[in-house]
Every structure is written in C-alpha cells, then in structure tokens.
Scaffold this motif. Structure first.
Motif, PDB file in Angstrom:
ATOM      1  N   LYS A   8     -63.482  39.782   3.262  1.00 54.99           N
ATOM      2  CA  LYS A   8     -64.345  39.304   2.168  1.00 54.99           C
ATOM      3  C   LYS A   8     -64.030  37.864   1.771  1.00 54.99           C
ATOM      4  N   LYS A   9     -62.753  37.494   1.890  1.00 53.56           N
ATOM      5  CA  LYS A   9     -62.338  36.185   1.387  1.00 53.56           C
ATOM      6  C   LYS A   9     -62.389  35.079   2.441  1.00 53.56           C
ATOM      7  N   VAL A  10     -62.594  35.467   3.703  1.00 56.16           N
ATOM      8  CA  VAL A  10     -62.622  34.447   4.754  1.00 56.16           C
ATOM      9  C   VAL A  10     -64.026  33.866   4.854  1.00 56.16           C
ATOM     10  N   ARG A  11     -64.101  32.511   4.797  1.00 54.08           N
ATOM     11  CA  ARG A  11     -65.424  31.903   4.647  1.00 54.08           C
ATOM     12  C   ARG A  11     -65.996  31.288   5.923  1.00 54.08           C
ATOM     13  N   GLY A  12     -65.115  30.805   6.831  1.00 58.61           N
ATOM     14  CA  GLY A  12     -65.637  29.955   7.922  1.00 58.61           C
ATOM     15  C   GLY A  12     -65.708  30.644   9.266  1.00 58.61           C
ATOM     16  N   GLU A  13     -65.708  29.820  10.307  1.00 56.11           N
ATOM     17  CA  GLU A  13     -65.784  30.328  11.694  1.00 56.11           C
ATOM     18  C   GLU A  13     -64.460  30.968  12.117  1.00 56.11           C
ATOM     19  N   ILE A  14     -63.366  30.430  11.579  1.00 55.66           N
ATOM     20  CA  ILE A  14     -62.049  30.980  11.933  1.00 55.66           C
ATOM     21  C   ILE A  14     -61.862  32.277  11.154  1.00 55.66           C
ATOM     22  N   GLY A  15     -61.856  33.389  11.870  1.00 58.62           N
ATOM     23  CA  GLY A  15     -61.720  34.684  11.196  1.00 58.62           C
ATOM     24  C   GLY A  15     -63.054  35.375  10.996  1.00 58.62           C
ATOM     25  N   LYS A  16     -64.106  34.837  11.651  1.00 58.61           N
ATOM     26  CA  LYS A  16     -65.405  35.519  11.580  1.00 58.61           C
ATOM     27  C   LYS A  16     -65.274  36.910  12.190  1.00 58.61           C
ATOM     28  N   LYS A  17     -64.440  36.983  13.244  1.00 60.47           N
ATOM     29  CA  LYS A  17     -64.109  38.302  13.805  1.00 60.47           C
ATOM     30  C   LYS A  17     -62.596  38.505  13.672  1.00 60.47           C
ATOM     31  N   ILE A  18     -62.218  39.588  12.997  1.00 59.40           N
ATOM     32  CA  ILE A  18     -60.784  39.879  12.831  1.00 59.40           C
ATOM     33  C   ILE A  18     -60.511  41.297  13.330  1.00 59.40           C
ATOM     34  N   LEU A  19     -59.492  41.423  14.168  1.00 62.47           N
ATOM     35  CA  LEU A  19     -59.060  42.753  14.632  1.00 62.47           C
ATOM     36  C   LEU A  19     -57.685  43.046  14.040  1.00 62.47           C
ATOM     37  N   PHE A  20     -57.517  44.267  13.543  1.00 64.75           N
ATOM     38  CA  PHE A  20     -56.240  44.660  12.935  1.00 64.75           C
ATOM     39  C   PHE A  20     -55.544  45.697  13.805  1.00 64.75           C
ATOM     40  N   TYR A  21     -54.247  45.569  13.930  1.00 67.90           N
ATOM     41  CA  TYR A  21     -53.429  46.552  14.661  1.00 67.90           C
ATOM     42  C   TYR A  21     -52.277  46.974  13.758  1.00 67.90           C
ATOM     43  N   GLN A  22     -52.013  48.281  13.773  1.00 64.38           N
ATOM     44  CA  GLN A  22     -50.847  48.768  13.045  1.00 64.38           C
ATOM     45  C   GLN A  22     -49.580  48.218  13.692  1.00 64.38           C
ATOM     46  N   ASN A  23     -49.555  48.293  15.015  1.00 61.70           N
ATOM     47  CA  ASN A  23     -48.406  47.799  15.765  1.00 61.70           C
ATOM     48  C   ASN A  23     -48.879  47.317  17.122  1.00 61.70           C
ATOM     49  N   THR A  24     -48.260  46.237  17.597  1.00 55.45           N
ATOM     50  CA  THR A  24     -48.551  45.771  18.951  1.00 55.45           C
ATOM     51  C   THR A  24     -47.309  45.073  19.483  1.00 55.45           C
ATOM     52  N   GLY A  25     -47.325  44.717  20.784  1.00 59.27           N
ATOM     53  CA  GLY A  25     -46.203  43.958  21.328  1.00 59.27           C
ATOM     54  C   GLY A  25     -46.159  42.601  20.637  1.00 59.27           C
ATOM     55  N   SER A  26     -47.237  41.817  20.870  1.00 54.50           N
ATOM     56  CA  SER A  26     -47.328  40.472  20.296  1.00 54.50           C
ATOM     57  C   SER A  26     -48.808  40.142  20.089  1.00 54.50           C
ATOM     58  N   THR A  27     -49.156  39.671  18.906  1.00 53.22           N
ATOM     59  CA  THR A  27     -50.565  39.316  18.663  1.00 53.22           C
ATOM     60  C   THR A  27     -50.983  38.148  19.559  1.00 53.22           C
ATOM     61  N   ASN A  28     -50.046  37.244  19.885  1.00 56.62           N
ATOM     62  CA  ASN A  28     -50.389  36.135  20.796  1.00 56.62           C
ATOM     63  C   ASN A  28     -50.797  36.671  22.166  1.00 56.62           C
ATOM     64  N   THR A  29     -50.028  37.634  22.667  1.00 59.88           N
ATOM     65  CA  THR A  29     -50.324  38.194  23.990  1.00 59.88           C
ATOM     66  C   THR A  29     -51.692  38.871  23.979  1.00 59.88           C
ATOM     67  N   LEU A  30     -51.998  39.576  22.879  1.00 58.87           N
ATOM     68  CA  LEU A  30     -53.304  40.243  22.779  1.00 58.87           C
ATOM     69  C   LEU A  30     -54.439  39.223  22.812  1.00 58.87           C
ATOM     70  N   VAL A  31     -54.304  38.155  22.027  1.00 56.84           N
ATOM     71  CA  VAL A  31     -55.389  37.159  21.986  1.00 56.84           C
ATOM     72  C   VAL A  31     -55.509  36.450  23.340  1.00 56.84           C
ATOM     73  N   LEU A  32     -54.379  36.152  23.971  1.00 58.96           N
ATOM     74  CA  LEU A  32     -54.450  35.515  25.302  1.00 58.96           C
ATOM     75  C   LEU A  32     -55.235  36.384  26.276  1.00 58.96           C
ATOM     76  N   GLY A  33     -55.045  37.699  26.176  1.00 59.63           N
ATOM     77  CA  GLY A  33     -55.749  38.632  27.058  1.00 59.63           C
ATOM     78  C   GLY A  33     -57.238  38.684  26.782  1.00 59.63           C
ATOM     79  N   LEU A  34     -57.642  38.425  25.548  1.00 58.18           N
ATOM     80  CA  LEU A  34     -59.068  38.511  25.187  1.00 58.18           C
ATOM     81  C   LEU A  34     -59.768  37.149  25.219  1.00 58.18           C
ATOM     82  N   ALA A  35     -58.994  36.100  25.528  1.00 57.19           N
ATOM     83  CA  ALA A  35     -59.498  34.731  25.353  1.00 57.19           C
ATOM     84  C   ALA A  35     -60.789  34.452  26.125  1.00 57.19           C
ATOM     85  N   ASP A  36     -60.853  34.904  27.390  1.00 56.79           N
ATOM     86  CA  ASP A  36     -62.032  34.575  28.205  1.00 56.79           C
ATOM     87  C   ASP A  36     -63.300  35.226  27.676  1.00 56.79           C
ATOM     88  N   SER A  37     -63.159  36.414  27.121  1.00 55.34           N
ATOM     89  CA  SER A  37     -64.348  37.171  26.723  1.00 55.34           C
ATOM     90  C   SER A  37     -64.631  37.059  25.221  1.00 55.34           C
TER      91      SER A  37
END
Ligand code: BTN
Length: 258
Positions: A8-37
C-alpha cells in the motif's frame, strides 16, 4: 511481516511487484534467477535467509522475524565501469530512509556499509548479470538489522554491528522502513537515470562518514593506507597515499582509522 502494508505504501516502479518468502537461501540468488523473465523493479523480501550473502564472499546473518532482507532487480543502461554508482545510489536511499523513519544519524562507509554510532547497521550487495561486457541486470541486495537485540547478535559481530532497536531503545516497524527504502530507491534511481549523477554523488558525499578520514583499504592481497579524499564520477574512492600518490579504487574492504 505485513506484506499488504508494504504494498500500500510503495508508490513507484520499484516494488510494483513484490514477492514475499518466509525463508529462502538468499533473496539475491532468487532475483538473479528471475532476472531474465521479470520486469525492472521486481522486489523479493524474505523473513529469514539460510544462505544470506555478504560482500567479499562473507555470509550475512539472517535470523527470522527481526530484520530486513530484500533484493531489487534493476536493468540500468550504464557502462560496467559505472556500476559502483548503483551501490552508492542504494546506500543513499537506505541511509535517507533510516534517517526519515527512525531519526537516527545513519551514515555511509564507502562503498556500501550503513553505519550508526560507528557500527554497521546494514549493508548492500550488488550482483550483476553481464552479456558481451554490458550489464543486463543489477540485483541490489539490502540487509538492515532492525529489531535484533544486542545479546541476539552473534558474538563475532557483537562489537562491530548494531541494530535500529539497539540504537533507538525501541522496536520499529520493518514494513515502514521497507516501504520508505523502496520509495527512496525509486526516487534516486530516477535521478541517476535522468543524468543526475552529480546530484547523487553530492548527496552521497554529504551522507558519508568516510571522506576526510585516514583509512586502510584491503584489495585482494594488497593493503593501502591513506586519506579518503573523495569519490569520482564512477563512484571510485580517491585515496591519497602517504607518498602523495593517488589511488582510484573500485572495490575493497575499508576500515576508518581512529
Ligand atoms: C555486506 O556485506 O555488507 C552486504 C550485505 C548484503 C545482505 C543482503 S540481505 C538481502 C540480500 N540477500 C543476500 O543474500 N544478501 C543481501
């Protein structure tokens, strides 16, 4: 963590899509994996990480329910040599968000450490995807110690790290700090993309607690001693050695000498 409050509080392009995880290895690794798509501005937030990555191959302490672990996908049209600017931009955004949200006097230790009371309160790890030497994606990973107490900090970082709760004496809302940080990144990334590199560098210098200090910088197996004079247009640290010679440093492990 209340994900809807953040959205609700995010206004711009950064954070237009946000995914939440209870636990993961590394959020950087997850985003790197999704970067192309995925589109620029994708954000992944985790409540805890079991393979949190720090700079220079270190691990990032990432216990549940207390702190911020998030990664942002950017697709900047910049030269490889200018990638440090992405880290400096993110550090300006995080420091500003911490100041606005908590009133703490957060500063930046070059290039990416978020500092309060001379201790590390957070850090930024920028990872790149390259094609033909050009950057296709930059993943900005942000870790901020928010509500961990002093005794919860692992012993090996207890003397050098801190948290917002330790410094303020009371817990703060992670949701508020996350949304403020994403809104600041949106603002500063737009400034950077619209030719405002010098505005960004000026702001960075004003928030830095490194410039004007005597420092050591470890770069691989070299250790340099000198005065941290400024940053140049690529975000490199300008270090004046005792001999008077100037070194321009893209990346290294810096300690401010007292
Ligand atoms: C540093 O060493 O100062 C950088 C730390 C960066 C930690 C964050 S936490 C979210 C993101 N995911 C990771 O695995 N690392 C970054």
């Amino acid at each position: 963590m209340n994900c809807e409050t953040i959205k609700k509080k995010v206004r711009g392009e950064i954070g237009k899509k946000i995914l939440f995880y209870q636990n993961t290895g590394s959020t950087n690794t997850l985003v790197l994996g999704l970067a192309d798509s995925s589109a620029e501005g994708l954000v992944i937030i985790a409540d805890s990480q079991n393979k949190g990555k720090g700079r220079l191959g270190r691990t990032w302490w990432s216990p549940p329910e207390k702190n911020i672990y998030m990664s942002i996908l950017l697709k900047p049209h910049i030269e490889h040599s200018e990638v440090t600017l992405i880290t400096l931009m993110s550090a300006v955004a995080c420091t500003t968000a911490i100041r606005k949200t908590t009133g703490l006097n957060a500063t930046i230790k070059w290039p990416n450490d978020l500092i309060v009371s001379d201790k590390k309160i957070g850090g930024i790890l920028t990872e790149l995807k390259l094609k033909d030497k050009r950057i296709t994606h930059a993943v900005v990973g942000i870790g901020i110690n928010v509500n961990s107490g002093r005794t919860q900090l692992p012993e090996d970082i207890r003397e050098t790290a801190t948290s917002i709760k330790i410094e303020k004496g009371s817990a703060v809302s992670r949701e508020r700090l996350i949304s403020a940080t994403l809104n600041e990144i949106d603002r500063w990334y737009a400034i950077l993309k619209n030719g405002g590199k010098h505005i960004l560098l000026e702001e960075w210098q004003g928030l830095s607690s490194t410039l004007g200090k005597k420092v050591t910088v470890v770069i691989g197996n070299r250790t340099l001693f000198g005065a941290a004079e400024s940053v140049d247009g690529e975000g490199r640290l300008i270090l004046r050695l005792a001999s008077g010679k100037v070194e321009k440093i893209h990346s290294g492990d810096l300690t401010v000498l007292r």
